[in-house]
Write an enzyme that holds these catalytic residues in place. Structure first.
Site, PDB file in Angstrom:
ATOM      1  N   HIS A 247      67.917   5.466 -19.188  1.00 31.88           N
ATOM      2  CA  HIS A 247      66.536   5.286 -19.662  1.00 31.88           C
ATOM      3  C   HIS A 247      65.698   4.520 -18.648  1.00 31.88           C
ATOM      4  O   HIS A 247      64.985   3.579 -18.984  1.00 31.88           O
ATOM      5  CB  HIS A 247      66.524   4.583 -21.022  1.00 31.88           C
ATOM      6  N   HIS A 359      70.230  17.281 -28.769  1.00 31.90           N
ATOM      7  CA  HIS A 359      69.631  16.681 -29.970  1.00 31.90           C
ATOM      8  C   HIS A 359      68.576  17.651 -30.473  1.00 31.90           C
ATOM      9  O   HIS A 359      68.091  18.511 -29.731  1.00 31.90           O
ATOM     10  CB  HIS A 359      69.043  15.291 -29.672  1.00 31.90           C
ATOM     11  N   HIS A 366      63.578  12.974 -30.405  1.00 34.02           N
ATOM     12  CA  HIS A 366      64.897  13.018 -31.048  1.00 34.02           C
ATOM     13  C   HIS A 366      64.600  13.343 -32.503  1.00 34.02           C
ATOM     14  O   HIS A 366      64.398  12.458 -33.327  1.00 34.02           O
ATOM     15  CB  HIS A 366      65.637  11.685 -30.897  1.00 34.02           C
ATOM     16  N   GLU A 389      71.389  19.389 -22.418  1.00 35.76           N
ATOM     17  CA  GLU A 389      71.106  18.485 -21.306  1.00 35.76           C
ATOM     18  C   GLU A 389      72.330  17.731 -20.775  1.00 35.76           C
ATOM     19  O   GLU A 389      72.390  16.508 -20.792  1.00 35.76           O
ATOM     20  CB  GLU A 389      70.056  17.460 -21.728  1.00 35.76           C
TER      21      GLU A 389
HETATM   22  N1  GLY Z   1      64.043  12.315 -22.943  1.00 31.56           N
HETATM   23  C1  GLY Z   1      64.961  11.812 -23.874  1.00 31.56           C
HETATM   24  C2  GLY Z   1      66.131  12.655 -23.967  1.00 31.56           C
HETATM   25  O1  GLY Z   1      66.364  13.485 -23.118  1.00 31.56           O
HETATM   26  O2  GLY Z   1      66.854  12.601 -24.918  1.00 31.56           O
HETATM   27 MN    MN Z   2      66.552  15.130 -24.539  1.00 30.21          MN
HETATM   28 MN    MN Z   3      64.864  14.315 -21.853  1.00 23.76          MN
END
Ligand code: GLY
Ligand code: MN
Ligand code: MN
Length: 443
Positions: A247, A359, A366, A389
């Site tokens: 983050h 997610h 989220h 991801e």
């Molecule tokens: N940008 C936040 C995530 O990828 O979960």
């Molecule tokens: Mn994400």
């Molecule tokens: Mn992201």
């Protein structure tokens, strides 16, 4: 110029409320729009409505309460709102007021927010159950619990004496929000289109000697220039080893030749989010070590995207990515286990891949919705949207990592819509194959 936020989405919110009424019977459901958040001293942030509240009401002003009262005969949908106030409106802009709440937002009745206690407490006394989600507005959580305590204390004398229950209102809305309608998906496509343009601009503008904040500014300039309300989450623009901080949002470092840049950025249009990550060389090409790692992540990411289809689960999509990542790590001699099965069991890979693969995505980045149902991973259904991801992160502090991989962080993130027979990569317009990225970077 066409402006994506000319009109916020106008959905059939009465139909959504009708579904909540079906669920609550003679209960009462209370939804809170929190007040403005303080940035510092007397400076406040721009307002962003609570997603559940906005989903049900379309009302976008701060400090309001929506009540769905299943025990009432007439005043079933009630809004408590900031009342009209010419002095305040000079400073902060027009308010709908109680009349607007009825005429424009379809409330059966509306009252100034100051009357909440007096009007809501008796309703809680009479209701079969109180549905409320304990959210981030702590002051309101306490206020409502205090109201409920008094209301319930009065019940033996004023109402029926059934046991009172407090039930989380979240799931009433989450299930609806999890399955996106065509109209909602259209808004997500708009957020993704603006985000795509921002990522392409960032890829083209990145060069050694620049700074992360310049790229951040370009991303967010593009969001606003195209009419998005802004980022959906603070943009991550992480050069080199900063990309191993998941983050990282400081975005203050220089862009150095020979390092990669990880950009995780998406905007919000109509209160629908995009969430996209790309990683690419700051200079003209990947180093051989970076490229080996990138190819592993890309293979895992593409396979995981392919695994999205009705009946698959977030868990199975994760497993697909994980097996390829682990296989790749083993092939590069980065794990001490003998086989993929051993490595999955030992979880040594968590040094380099410590987050989940997917997610839900929607009004919140989220997004809401249970990942497990009846104790088992929930099967994906058409209309759900999830991110895919996977990544690999080699923090400089980790021991035993060959020099060529130390300080490298890579993630590739797409947004995928579950369709009737598979998945549609909504973010397919943002290049992720090395040849496409390098062509764009170096033209
Ligand atoms: N940008 C936040 C995530 O990828 O979960
Ligand atoms: Mn994400
Ligand atoms: Mn992201």
């Amino acid at each position: 110029m066409s402006h994506p936020t000319d009109a916020l989405p106008s959905f059939d919110r009465a139909a959504r409320r009708a579904r909540v009424f079906e669920e609550i019977g003679d209960g009462i459901a209370v939804f809170r729009a929190p007040p403005l958040a303080v940035h510092a001293n007397d400076v406040e942030y721009r307002y962003r409505p609570d997603s559940n509240f906005f989903f049900l009401t379309g009302f976008g002003e701060p400090d309001a309460v929506a009540v769905l009262d299943g025990a009432a005969d007439e005043e079933r949908f009630v809004l408590f709102v900031p009342p009209r106030d010419p002095d305040r409106e000079t400073w902060t802009g027009p308010r709908a007021g109680v009349d607007g709440a009825i005429e424009r937002f379809g409330a059966d009745a509306a009252y100034p927010i100051e009357q909440l206690q007096e009007k809501l407490a008796p309703r809680i006394t009479n209701a079969g159950a109180l549905y409320y989600h304990l959210g981030h507005d702590e002051a309101f959580n306490l206020r409502l619990m205090d109201m409920a305590k008094s209301a319930w204390a009065a019940r033996p004398r004023t109402a029926n004496d059934r046991p009172t229950s407090l039930i989380d209102s979240g799931p009433l809305v989450y299930e609806m929000r999890l399955r996106k309608s065509e109209a909602e998906i259209a808004w997500m496509r708009r957020a993704i289109e603006v985000s795509r343009e921002a990522h392409l601009a960032a890829m083209q503008a990145t060069a050694p000697g620049g700074a992360e904040f310049e790229i951040e500014a370009l991303l967010e300039y593009t969001f606003r220039r195209r009419g998005a309300s802004g980022w959906a989450y603070p943009s991550i623009v992480a050069g080199g080893a900063n990309a191993t901080v998941l983050h990282y949002i400081a975005n203050e470092d220089a862009l150095r030749d020979g390092e990669l840049l990880l950009i995780d950025a998406g905007c919000e249009v109509g209160y629908y989010c995009a969430d996209i990550t790309r990683t690419f060389p700051i200079g003209r090409d990947f180093t051989p070590g970076q490229r080996r790692l990138y190819d592993v992540v890309l293979r895992a990411q593409e396979a995981a995207c392919d695994a999205v289809r009705p009946g698959a689960t977030v868990e199975s999509v994760h497993d697909t990515a994980l097996e390829i990542l682990v296989d790749g790590l083993l092939g590069l001699g980065l794990l001490s286990d003998a086989t993929v099965a051993d490595a999955l069991k030992s979880e040594e890979y968590k040094r380099f891949y410590m987050h989940r693969t997917s997610h839900w995505l929607g009004m919140d980045v989220h997004d809401v919705g249970a990942y497990n149902v009846a104790g088992a991973p929930r099967p994906l259904e058409p209309g759900m949207v999830l991110t895919v991801e996977p990544g690999l992160y080699f923090a400089p502090r980790l021991e035993g990592v060959p020099e060529e991989y130390a300080g490298v962080g890579i993630r590739i993130e797409d947004d995928v819509l579950v369709t009737d027979d598979g998945g549609e990569i909504l973010t397919a317009g943002v290049p992720k194959r090395p040849d496409e990225i390098l062509a764009l970077r170096n033209d």
